[in-house]
Design a protein around this motif. Sequence first.
Motif, PDB file in Angstrom:
ATOM      1  N   UNK A 228       0.831  -1.214   0.000  1.00 27.57           N
ATOM      2  CA  UNK A 228       0.000   0.000   0.000  1.00 27.57           C
ATOM      3  C   UNK A 228       0.862   1.260   0.000  1.00 27.57           C
ATOM      4  N   UNK A 229       1.960   1.223   0.745  1.00 28.08           N
ATOM      5  CA  UNK A 229       2.839   2.405   0.800  1.00 28.08           C
ATOM      6  C   UNK A 229       3.499   2.647  -0.561  1.00 28.08           C
ATOM      7  N   UNK A 230       3.902   1.558  -1.214  1.00 22.32           N
ATOM      8  CA  UNK A 230       4.563   1.714  -2.515  1.00 22.32           C
ATOM      9  C   UNK A 230       3.574   2.274  -3.536  1.00 22.32           C
ATOM     10  N   UNK A 231       2.353   1.747  -3.517  1.00 25.37           N
ATOM     11  CA  UNK A 231       1.345   2.258  -4.450  1.00 25.37           C
ATOM     12  C   UNK A 231       1.075   3.741  -4.183  1.00 25.37           C
ATOM     13  N   UNK A 232       0.977   4.080  -2.896  1.00 24.70           N
ATOM     14  CA  UNK A 232       0.720   5.481  -2.545  1.00 24.70           C
ATOM     15  C   UNK A 232       1.884   6.368  -2.967  1.00 24.70           C
ATOM     16  N   UNK A 233       3.117   5.848  -2.832  1.00 23.08           N
ATOM     17  CA  UNK A 233       4.295   6.642  -3.188  1.00 23.08           C
ATOM     18  C   UNK A 233       4.319   6.942  -4.676  1.00 23.08           C
ATOM     19  N   UNK A 234       3.806   5.997  -5.492  1.00 26.68           N
ATOM     20  CA  UNK A 234       3.854   6.180  -6.939  1.00 26.68           C
ATOM     21  C   UNK A 234       2.656   6.977  -7.470  1.00 26.68           C
ATOM     22  N   UNK A 235       1.645   7.118  -6.638  1.00 27.49           N
ATOM     23  CA  UNK A 235       0.443   7.850  -7.053  1.00 27.49           C
ATOM     24  C   UNK A 235       0.818   9.309  -7.321  1.00 27.49           C
ATOM     25  N   UNK A 236       0.372   9.807  -8.439  1.00 29.59           N
ATOM     26  CA  UNK A 236       0.626  11.211  -8.739  1.00 29.59           C
ATOM     27  C   UNK A 236       1.979  11.468  -9.383  1.00 29.59           C
ATOM     28  N   UNK A 237       2.783  10.418  -9.579  1.00 29.54           N
ATOM     29  CA  UNK A 237       4.062  10.629 -10.246  1.00 29.54           C
ATOM     30  C   UNK A 237       3.876  10.604 -11.766  1.00 29.54           C
ATOM     31  N   UNK A 238       2.681  10.266 -12.199  1.00 28.71           N
ATOM     32  CA  UNK A 238       2.401  10.261 -13.623  1.00 28.71           C
ATOM     33  C   UNK A 238       2.925   9.027 -14.335  1.00 28.71           C
ATOM     34  N   UNK A 239       3.458   8.073 -13.549  1.00 26.10           N
ATOM     35  CA  UNK A 239       4.012   6.874 -14.176  1.00 26.10           C
ATOM     36  C   UNK A 239       3.067   5.699 -13.961  1.00 26.10           C
ATOM     37  N   UNK A 240       2.777   4.999 -15.029  1.00 25.08           N
ATOM     38  CA  UNK A 240       1.922   3.816 -14.928  1.00 25.08           C
ATOM     39  C   UNK A 240       2.819   2.588 -14.822  1.00 25.08           C
ATOM     40  N   UNK A 241       3.054   2.131 -13.615  1.00 25.09           N
ATOM     41  CA  UNK A 241       3.906   0.954 -13.447  1.00 25.09           C
ATOM     42  C   UNK A 241       3.033  -0.172 -12.899  1.00 25.09           C
ATOM     43  N   UNK A 242       3.125  -1.334 -13.533  1.00 24.69           N
ATOM     44  CA  UNK A 242       2.377  -2.484 -13.032  1.00 24.69           C
ATOM     45  C   UNK A 242       2.953  -2.938 -11.693  1.00 24.69           C
TER      46      UNK A 242
ATOM     47  N   UNK B  22       5.121 -10.572 -17.227  1.00 26.71           N
ATOM     48  CA  UNK B  22       3.781 -10.382 -17.785  1.00 26.71           C
ATOM     49  C   UNK B  22       3.194  -9.037 -17.319  1.00 26.71           C
ATOM     50  N   UNK B  23       3.470  -8.716 -16.060  1.00 23.44           N
ATOM     51  CA  UNK B  23       2.967  -7.448 -15.506  1.00 23.44           C
ATOM     52  C   UNK B  23       3.560  -6.264 -16.278  1.00 23.44           C
ATOM     53  N   UNK B  24       4.841  -6.390 -16.653  1.00 22.31           N
ATOM     54  CA  UNK B  24       5.496  -5.308 -17.413  1.00 22.31           C
ATOM     55  C   UNK B  24       4.827  -5.119 -18.774  1.00 22.31           C
ATOM     56  N   UNK B  25       4.409  -6.226 -19.363  1.00 26.15           N
ATOM     57  CA  UNK B  25       3.764  -6.157 -20.678  1.00 26.15           C
ATOM     58  C   UNK B  25       2.336  -5.638 -20.583  1.00 26.15           C
ATOM     59  N   UNK B  26       1.611  -6.121 -19.575  1.00 27.38           N
ATOM     60  CA  UNK B  26       0.158  -5.919 -19.568  1.00 27.38           C
ATOM     61  C   UNK B  26      -0.348  -4.988 -18.470  1.00 27.38           C
ATOM     62  N   UNK B  27       0.534  -4.535 -17.598  1.00 24.09           N
ATOM     63  CA  UNK B  27       0.107  -3.648 -16.508  1.00 24.09           C
ATOM     64  C   UNK B  27      -0.407  -4.427 -15.306  1.00 24.09           C
ATOM     65  N   UNK B  28      -0.851  -3.698 -14.287  1.00 26.54           N
ATOM     66  CA  UNK B  28      -1.315  -4.329 -13.051  1.00 26.54           C
ATOM     67  C   UNK B  28      -2.500  -5.246 -13.342  1.00 26.54           C
ATOM     68  N   UNK B  29      -2.377  -6.525 -13.038  1.00 26.21           N
ATOM     69  CA  UNK B  29      -3.480  -7.452 -13.331  1.00 26.21           C
ATOM     70  C   UNK B  29      -4.554  -7.411 -12.243  1.00 26.21           C
ATOM     71  N   UNK B  30      -5.682  -8.028 -12.537  1.00 28.58           N
ATOM     72  CA  UNK B  30      -6.756  -8.091 -11.536  1.00 28.58           C
ATOM     73  C   UNK B  30      -6.310  -8.871 -10.303  1.00 28.58           C
TER      74      UNK B  30
END
Lengths: 399, 99
Positions: free
Chosen positions: A336-350, A377-385
């Motif tokens: 959760x902290x990592x996701x929050x840290x990346x929020x708003x950085x404008x980068x879409x990382x899976x 696979x995550x790098x190719x397709x983004x964050x999976x369900x």
Amino acid sequence: MRVARRLILTGNDATAEAMRQIAPDVVTCFPITPQTELMHKFAEHVADGDVDTELVLVESEHSAMSAAVGAAAAGARAMTATAANGLALMWEIVYIAASYRLPIVMPVVNRALSGPINIHCDHSDTMGCRDTGWIQLYSENAQEAYDNTIQALRIAEHPDVLLPVMVTFDGFILSHTAEILEGLEDAEVKDWIGTYEAKYSILNTDDPVTMGPLDLQDYYFEHKRQQVEGMRHAPAVIRDIGRAYGELSGRSYDLFEAYRLEDAEFAVVALGSTCGTTKVVVDELREQGTKAGLLKIRSFRPFPEAEIAEALGNAKAIGVLDRSISFGAPGGPVHKEIKAALYGTGREIGIVNYIYGLGGRDMSVNDIKTAFAGLEKVAREGTPDDNIRFLGLRGEGGV
Amino acid sequence: MKERGWTEIPPGGIIEEAGNAVAYETGSWRTYRPVWDSETCIHCLRCWVACPDSSIEIADGKVTGIDYDHCKGCGICSFECPVDPKAIQMKLETDIAKE
Ligand code: SF4
Ligand code: SF4
């Protein structure tokens, strides 16, 4: 050139050695597996006259933290140590220590919280109290447990911080495993930590103060804001002290360690002993041409989110390892902290979360390879369900 | 008194002046007020011993009154009073206000 003092010690004995060299005024003591041997060893140092600490044997962890609070309120350097259910029992006073701004240092030997009862490693104990207002430093090995314990004194007592510090290391994996490490000389530790002059002492009858008064709608909020400020100062202080410790010992410390991360496309984020295993896997993958890297968190509280977001900048996929569950939440505490840290950085990382190692379940080289393999696979397709995965779990949903 | 901001107060809830409880008017909490009768009081001082807030005022070994700034109305003084009828009677503040 300084001659290294080579030691072969378990994580518990290494931490007891650091405590002997720190020579706190007061140590309060109650045993709990896997911390018990730490206090055995420290009590032995006291009994042998190797340290003149006042060792206070209490009847529970609630009392251990209460007595440490009392000693620290008197201006003493106070320490205790615990694990798992012991930490849970002292919970109430853990908050109070931070709220009163008492620079207590407490090694916590990470162990799964009951139930069902289990004595082996996970991070449910310290992760559960990540919002108590304590600084939390996680250790990869016995060397770091030793080094972090010594540095924690100066971090906690720094006038800009004045907050208690938990130094954590993994139960059994580190606490009961012997390692070769480098110790400092007694005099070096003594000089480096210096003496502690508390601004206030409950025993100072010449200049008496009130501690722990009722603090209602009128001032409680202001006191919480002050704690936030202490935490905000902590990153710079932790970094400065980590550098100064490097000058003393040859081992510098930062808020986190970026291991082969700079050009890494596949990054794993972890804390604790698993980082050592992850480094082995990263090296192996690099040899095979895969751009793998590790971000090892040392300071989880305070959480240096901007710096971590930057360090993960080149990653195409991130796997976050969590050795605890935040039930009902979208992933484990680190995730959760990592996701929050990346929020708003404008980068879409899976990003995927790997919950692992609960109750001491082994985390092998192969498990970490599985985690890295999943990232392609995550790098190719983004964050999976299915981004919350259970690494090493048997049955449906396990990976 | 003007309440101060978070940068203007000592850390950790510390109050730097000792003996500060006198400035805290716990009397505002009171629901029942102890009303003392100087006519029937025998000055045994049981109430003075028992009061948890040091709110029974005395001089020369005799009760002189009650400190309503700090008395929080617990009723212990009245309970302990040995005189019949009691020399301290508990009365609702709202009734007193109506009178
Ligand atoms: S009511 Fe309670 S606080 Fe008030 S004077 Fe009596 S004993 Fe003291
Ligand atoms: S207890 Fe009753 S009789 Fe005794 S001093 Fe107090 S008010 Fe008077």
